[in-house]
Design an enzyme around this catalytic site. Structure first.
Site, PDB file in Angstrom:
ATOM      1  N   GLU A  96      -1.525   7.844  -8.375  1.00 14.95           N
ATOM      2  CA  GLU A  96      -0.893   6.513  -9.205  1.00 14.95           C
ATOM      3  C   GLU A  96      -0.901   6.430 -10.688  1.00 14.95           C
ATOM      4  O   GLU A  96      -1.610   6.447 -10.994  1.00 14.95           O
ATOM      5  CB  GLU A  96      -1.853   5.459  -8.554  1.00 14.95           C
TER       6      GLU A  96
ATOM      7  N   ASP B 274      -4.867  -8.077 -11.127  1.00 18.54           N
ATOM      8  CA  ASP B 274      -5.952  -7.019 -11.571  1.00 18.54           C
ATOM      9  C   ASP B 274      -6.915  -7.348 -12.142  1.00 18.54           C
ATOM     10  O   ASP B 274      -7.337  -8.476 -12.993  1.00 18.54           O
ATOM     11  CB  ASP B 274      -5.643  -5.728 -12.719  1.00 18.54           C
TER      12      ASP B 274
ATOM     13  N   TYR C 126      -1.225   1.062   2.169  1.00 13.24           N
ATOM     14  CA  TYR C 126      -2.506   0.451   1.207  1.00 13.24           C
ATOM     15  C   TYR C 126      -3.105  -0.920   1.733  1.00 13.24           C
ATOM     16  O   TYR C 126      -2.374  -1.127   1.226  1.00 13.24           O
ATOM     17  CB  TYR C 126      -1.563   0.315  -0.509  1.00 13.24           C
TER      18      TYR C 126
END
Lengths: 406, 279
Positions: B50, B61, B176
């Site tokens: 990725e 994040d 995911y």
């Protein structure tokens, strides 16, 4: 401005997916989606529950001090020599700004939803103070995210939040201002999603926030309508309000959007000027996606968000509420801008002529009143939203004017 | 191209093990070093790579990836340059799937159709775009599928059984699973709960399920590999890289190796867990 078909009403948005034309939406991480859908449902239920409205009215009257006056600014009117100027006195609300109208609604909603922990982002600190205040009143835990730069320039509000029992977290990431505070609040929410209610301070973020916050702020425009009918027997001819995210502006504007004869002006922060650093997203930005919604943003060619600048921490944001972006494209509201210098000048004029210290945010609106009012006839009724009081800004203003406070 | 992703999972299944998926940021700490790292990852044991698309405001994040993105932007990384790096990677490696991961705004501003065409041409196989839930599928997910790129969806602990079908509906390549409610690089998950969640998702989809967020070591990777079809590691690799940068955030002689060393450890962790080979 693009030539788009005019709708029958400007007041029916957003659609069920949270869109105002191409703007709005729900651009959030999957972790938050279930919460956002839960919030939307809870708000729909509250909106249709007379008991919720009764609570809103009770606390608006007895705790916030509503209705706020619609005041004829006689000396300012004389001085400018044109339109008859009225101030909508939102700075007289408990906690000193319009922010508390929205926070009251969201905190009552959080209580209905059984959420015990409240988080908020704040720029100037007014939304943080309002959130800390209502959390104190209802015994809820309160964490306020504030950019480290803003913590520095709005110290009195940081102290107020601390006194009210809130935890203020200075945000060190990115540009350390309002957008970063919002990033950090979203990160907190993703982490503490089950027990936490995110109390957003403006008409931005994922659906349903832009519509919900607007609804809570519409009390400003609804009162103005009634008060102007009482004072003058007719509707105003024009409305002026400052815009960062745009909550005080949409609150004043929305009830008048379908009154075609009412001119509406939103004033963005032009900072050092539109060719330099500024915070005028509609004037100097283009459509993009940030903080859960599509709207006009200040950014570079690669879609990286730019640093906004305004003397006013409350306007220092590179975006704007999606409904404003839509009203801009439809041409219903005229969006103009005022520089730091113009705002400072208006601050001083209002202070001396009316004995009212406006916050730096509405000083931007007043700066454009100084331009617009002289061009209008004497029977033109102009309402400007004094969205907050200037006490929090005194140290900063003194610095700019080269004065020492003590 | 979803074929490269399918082939890679097939290979891992044949070897009786889970896949190792690694995340690094494009342009961190500079374009050439990040390309060198990208090239070294498959050799060190990564099965799928990725590549992070830098963004100023990565709201899901943690500090490690936030800082990595800002380092990349500071040296001028942008979407065009990121696609260039992938093109150069692809010239040498035609088999390792490349997933671009980031936020929607840089893609929206680039122009969705143009982006999809350029990404496919550069050799990108799939996209993970954090701020596009199924409610916004019209924006990028459906056009990506049409353009032949996998749109890989994140499922999270808050995605309940009622919502899972919507999340899985237009997803391709793999799913995911985000192991925690939280941001990247923060808490370490409860591996028992993760295994249960993976089982739950697998009841709803034939696609491989990989697990990320909070995986930091070979031991963590082995624990996740028990139940999942793949393990994703990002922040730990970025921390390893950051530890080698000089005071001006520039790469040093040990930068690439610090990352590959950890990838080898993770790869051994994944390979230590024997899974039943696919029939």
């Amino acid at each position: 401005m693009s030539a788009q078909a005019q709708p029958n009403s400007f007041r029916t948005g957003p659609d069920e997916r949270g869109h105002f034309g191409q703007f709005g939406g729900r651009f959030v991480a999957e972790t938050l989606m279930p919460n956002i859908l839960e919030l939307e449902k809870a708000y729909e239920e509250a909106r249709n529950d007379p008991a919720f409205h009764a609570d809103m009215e009770y606390f608006s009257k007895h705790y916030i001090g509503r209705p706020s006056p619609l005041y004829f600014a006689e000396r300012m009117t004389e001085h400018l020599g044109g339109a008859k100027i009225y101030f909508k006195r939102e700075e007289l609300n408990h906690t000193g700004a319009h922010k508390v109208n929205n926070v009251l609604g969201q905190i009552l909603l959080a209580r209905r939803m059984g959420k015990k922990r409240i988080i908020a982002e704040t720029g100037a600190g007014q939304h943080g103070v309002a959130t800390a205040t209502l959390c104190a009143r209802f015994g809820l835990d309160c964490v306020v995210y504030m950019g480290a730069v803003d913590v520095e320039r709005q110290k009195p509000n940081v102290f107020r939040m601390n006194m009210l029992g809130a935890k203020v977290v200075p945000v060190q990431s990115g540009t350390k201002t309002l957008k970063d505070a919002m990033n950090e609040a979203l990160r907190d929410w993703v982490t503490n999603v089950s027990d936490t209610f995110y109390c957003i301070g403006t008409v931005a973020g994922p659906h349903p926030y832009p519509a919900m916050v607007r609804d809570f702020q519409c009390v400003i425009g609804n009162e103005t309508r009634e008060q102007m009918m009482q004072a003058e027997g007719r509707l105003p001819d024009s409305l002026v309000a400052c815009i960062g995210g745009g909550s005080n502006a949409i609150g004043l504007f929305h009830p008048f959007l379908d009154d075609k004869d009412v001119e509406i002006y939103g004033v963005e922060a032009a900072g050092h000027g539109l060719s330099g650093l500024h915070a005028a997203s509609l004037t100097g930005g283009r459509p993009g996606v940030l903080h859960g919604n599509r709207t006009y943003l200040l950014m570079n060619q690669d879609g990286q968000i730019a640093d906004a600048h305004s003397i006013s921490a409350g306007l220092d944001y590179p975006g704007i509420g999606p409904e404003h972006a839509w009203l801009h494209e439809m041409g219903r509201v005229q969006y103009i801008s005022a520089t730091d210098e113009e705002a400072l000048e208006a601050f001083q004029l209002c202070s001396r002529l009316e004995g009212i210290l406006p916050a730096l945010e509405p000083s931007h609106a007043l700066a454009k009143v100084m331009e617009l009012a002289p061009q209008k006839p004497k029977d033109h009724l102009m309402v400007v939203n004094i969205s907050g009081r200037g006490d929090k800004d005194l140290f900063q203003i003194a610095e700019h004017l080269g004065n020492q406070i003590v | 191209m979803t074929q490269r992703i399918e082939a890679r999972f097939q290979k891992c299944r044949a070897e009786g093990r889970a896949a190792l998926v690694t995340y690094v940021m494009a342009g961190d700490p500079d374009p050439e070093t990040s390309l060198e790292i990208l090239k070294s990852l498959p050799k060190a044991g990564a099965d799928i790579v990725e590549f992070g698309l830098p963004f100023t405001d990565p709201m899901a994040d943690g500090p490690a990836i936030q800082a990595a993105g800002l380092r990349a932007l500071k040296v001028g990384q942008d979407t065009v340059k990121t696609l260039d790096l992938i093109r150069r990677f692809r010239a040498e490696d035609q088999d390792t799937p490349v997933i671009l991961m980031g936020y929607f705004n840089p893609i929206f501003v680039y122009g969705v159709d143009r982006f999809l065409a350029d990404a496919r041409q550069a050799g990108v196989d799939g996209l993970i775009v954090v701020d596009l839930p199924p409610e916004e599928d019209d924006e990028l997910c459906l056009p990506a599928l049409k353009a032949g790129l996998a749109f890989i969806r994140l499922a999270t602990p808050t995605t309940d059984d009622k919502r899972l079908p919507a999340v899985l509906a237009n997803t391709a390549g793999f799913v995911y699973y985000v192991s925690i409610t939280g941001i990247t690089g923060a808490a370490t998950p409860d591996f028992g709960k993760v295994a249960t969640a993976v089982e739950r998702i697998k009841r709803h989809t034939p696609l491989p399920v990989v697990v990320g967020f909070g995986v930091k070591s070979g031991a963590h990777a082995a624990a996740v590999a028990q139940g999942a079809d793949g393990v994703v590691v990002g922040s730990a690799l970025i921390d390893a890289l950051k530890g080698t940068l000089d005071a001006q955030d520039r790469a040093t002689a040990g930068s690439v190796e610090a990352v590959t060393k950890l990838v080898k450890e993770l790869s051994e962790g994944v390979r230590s867990v024997a899974k039943r080979a696919a029939a």
